[in-house]
Design a protein around this motif. Structure first.
Motif, PDB file in Angstrom:
ATOM      1  N   ILE A 158       0.805  -1.221   0.000  1.00  0.00           N
ATOM      2  CA  ILE A 158       0.000   0.000   0.000  1.00  0.00           C
ATOM      3  C   ILE A 158       0.841   1.276   0.000  1.00  0.00           C
ATOM      4  N   THR A 159       0.307   2.285  -0.671  1.00  0.00           N
ATOM      5  CA  THR A 159       0.677   3.678  -0.483  1.00  0.00           C
ATOM      6  C   THR A 159      -0.651   4.429  -0.386  1.00  0.00           C
ATOM      7  N   GLU A 160      -0.583   5.734  -0.299  1.00  0.00           N
ATOM      8  CA  GLU A 160      -1.819   6.509  -0.212  1.00  0.00           C
ATOM      9  C   GLU A 160      -2.696   6.305  -1.439  1.00  0.00           C
ATOM     10  N   ASN A 161      -2.071   6.164  -2.625  1.00  0.00           N
ATOM     11  CA  ASN A 161      -2.832   6.120  -3.872  1.00  0.00           C
ATOM     12  C   ASN A 161      -2.724   4.810  -4.647  1.00  0.00           C
ATOM     13  N   GLY A 285       6.587   2.514  -0.127  1.00  0.00           N
ATOM     14  CA  GLY A 285       5.616   1.424  -0.078  1.00  0.00           C
ATOM     15  C   GLY A 285       5.627   0.695   1.253  1.00  0.00           C
ATOM     16  N   VAL A 286       4.437   0.197   1.629  1.00  0.00           N
ATOM     17  CA  VAL A 286       4.256  -0.478   2.912  1.00  0.00           C
ATOM     18  C   VAL A 286       3.542  -1.808   2.685  1.00  0.00           C
ATOM     19  N   PRO A 299       7.828  -2.130   6.391  1.00  0.00           N
ATOM     20  CA  PRO A 299       8.353  -1.430   5.218  1.00  0.00           C
ATOM     21  C   PRO A 299       8.365  -2.353   4.011  1.00  0.00           C
ATOM     22  N   GLY A 300       8.290  -1.767   2.829  1.00  0.00           N
ATOM     23  CA  GLY A 300       8.211  -2.573   1.621  1.00  0.00           C
ATOM     24  C   GLY A 300       9.541  -3.112   1.141  1.00  0.00           C
TER      25      GLY A 300
END
Length: 366
Positions: A158-161, A285-286, A299-300
Motif C-alpha cells: 500500500i501507499t496513499e494512492n 511502499g508499505v 516497510p516494503g
C-alpha cells in the motif's frame, strides 16, 4: 471512539545485521512522532547500542523496559528479547541473526495478544536464516495468520494512492497456476473489499483484477484461465456486491496508468503485482496484512545487507508503515463505533416530508 488515545506501536527489530535499527532510529529522531504514538522496540539494547555507535547516532537514546506497561510516552522504549552475548555481523546472513529476529517477533505477538501494544510494525527479516522448528513459514504474513488463526488473509502492498494484493503470495513460480482457482480469487476479493471499507474508509471500493497470462490470455490464444476461472469469478463477486473489473493485462494496465482509476488491484501472483508496485513506490511502499484480527504493517523493502551500517538507508518506508498502522487502527475504531451507533433511518411520506422511522420504536412510551 478513543479520540485522545496515544497508540502503542510495537516494532520488531528484524535482522540485526541489516538496516532495521538504522531506519528505526532515523524514524524516531523526529520528536513529532511521539505526538502520534508510543514506540516499543522488540529487540536488544546491546544490538541497538552497537548500531548507534557504528552509525554515530550519538544523541539517540533508547529507554530499556521489561514490559510495555513501563513505557515512557516521550521516548523510544526497547524490550530485550535476546541473549546479551548476541553478536552483530553487519551485512552477513547468520543463524544468530535469524534467532534474534524470531525471538523479537515471538515476544511482540505475545504482547499483541495481551493487548499491551495496539499495532505491530515488523522491520525486515531474512527469510532463510529465521527458518527453524519454531518458524517454518515463507514470511511474516503466514506466521501471523497462523498465530491469529486466520485462513482468509491477504498480503497487501500500500501507499496513499496505490494498493496491490496478490492471490498467490509466497509461492514458487511453477506452482502459481494451481493457486489460481475460483475459491482463492473470490476469497482474496472478499478480504480486499472488506479491508478497503474497514481499514481504509472506502465506501464503494473499485477493484481491478489482473489476468494470469500475457495479454490476459488474448481470448484463449495464450491460456484459458481468464475465460474459465478469472472472469466467471469476477462475475460471481459482482453478484455479491463487490465492484471488481477485469481481467486486465498486467503490463498494459500499469504501463498506461490505469491503476489510478481503482482503489486497489488484485494481481494473480507475487511478482506480477509487487514488481510494478516497488518500481513505482520503492521508498514509500508499505506491506499490510489484511484480513487478520490485528494490525500489522512493515516497510516494503528488505534487510539491505549491502548497505547495512553505512548510513545510506531511507527511513521513509518504515515511517509510512508506522503512519499506516496508526491510520488503520483509527479507521477500524471509527468503523466499530459506526456499527454500534448507526445513523437513524428516514423514510419520505406521501407529502414529501422525511420521517424518522428508527429512533423511538413503534409505540408511545412514558
Amino acid at each position: 471512539m478513543k479520540k485522545n488515545k496515544k497508540i502503542v506501536v510495537g516494532i520488531t527489530h528484524g535482522d540485526i545485521n541489516g538496516i532495521g535499527y538504522e531506519v528505526i532510529m532515523k524514524t524516531f529522531a523526529d520528536a513529532r512522532m511521539f505526538e502520534l504514538c508510543t514506540p516499543i522496540i522488540y529487540g536488544s539494547p546491546k544490538v541497538a547500542a552497537y548500531h548507534k555507535k557504528v552509525l554515530e547516532f550519538n544523541d539517540f537514546a533508547f529507554n530499556q523496559i521489561r514490559t510495555p506497561r513501563e513505557a515512557d510516552q516521550r521516548k523510544v522504549n526497547i524490550v530485550n528479547c535476546s541473549d546479551d552475548n548476541i553478536r552483530v555481523e553487519l551485512g552477513k546472513n547468520t543463524d544468530e541473526a535469524g534467532e534474534a529476529a524470531y525471538l523479537a517477533l515471538e515476544q511482540s505477538v505475545k504482547d499483541l495478544k495481551l493487548g499491551l501494544i495496539d499495532v505491530l510494525v515488523t522491520a525486515p527479516l531474512n527469510k532463510e536464516n529465521i527458518q527453524s522448528e519454531k518458524f517454518n513459514f515463507p514470511g511474516h504474513t503466514e506466521f501471523l495468520a497462523r498465530e491469529f488463526e486466520s485462513n482468509n488473509y491477504l498480503m497487501l502492498l500500500i501507499t496513499e494512492n496505490l494498493k496491490v494484493g496478490v492471490v498467490a503470495g509466497h509461492v514458487p513460480v511453477n506452482q502459481i497456476a494451481t493457486e489460481i482457482t475460483e475459491k482463492n480469487i473470490l476469497s482474496k476479493l472478499r478480504v480486499l473489499n472488506q479491508s478497503l471499507k474497514v481499514d481504509f474508509g472506502k465506501t464503494n471500493p473499485r477493484i481491478a483484477v489482473l489476468g494470469l497470462n500475457p495479454h490476459a490470455g488474448d481470448n484463449g490464444v495464450i491460456g484459458n484461465e481468464e475465460i474459465e476461472i478469472i472472469r466467471p469469478t469476477i462475475e460471481k463477486a459482482n453478484k455479491e456486491g463487490i465492484t471488481a473489473l477485469g481481467p486486465f493485462p498486467a503490463d498494459g494496465f500499469f504501463g498506461s496508468g490505469n491503476y489510478v482509476k481503482f482503489d486497489a488491484i488484485l494481481a494473480m501472483y507475487h511478482d506480477q503485482g509487487l514488481a510494478p508496485f516497488k518500481a513505482l513506490t520503492f521508498d514509500s511502499g508499505v506491506n499490510f496484512t489484511a484480513g487478520l484480527p490485528i494490525i500489522r504493517t512493515s516497510p516494503g523493502h528488505g534487510t539491505a545487507f549491502e548497505i547495512a551500517g553505512q548510513n545510506k538507508a531511507s527511513e521513509e518506508s518504515l515511517r509510512q508503515a508506522v503512519y499506516f498502522a496508526i491510520d488503520i487502527y483509527r479507521n477500524k475504531d471509527r468503523h466499530e463505533e459506526a456499527a454500534k451507533n448507526p445513523l437513524p433511518k428516514y423514510e419520505v411520506n406521501s407529502h414529501g416530508e422525511s420521517e424518522d422511522v428508527n429512533l423511538m420504536g413503534s409505540g408511545d412510551e412514558s
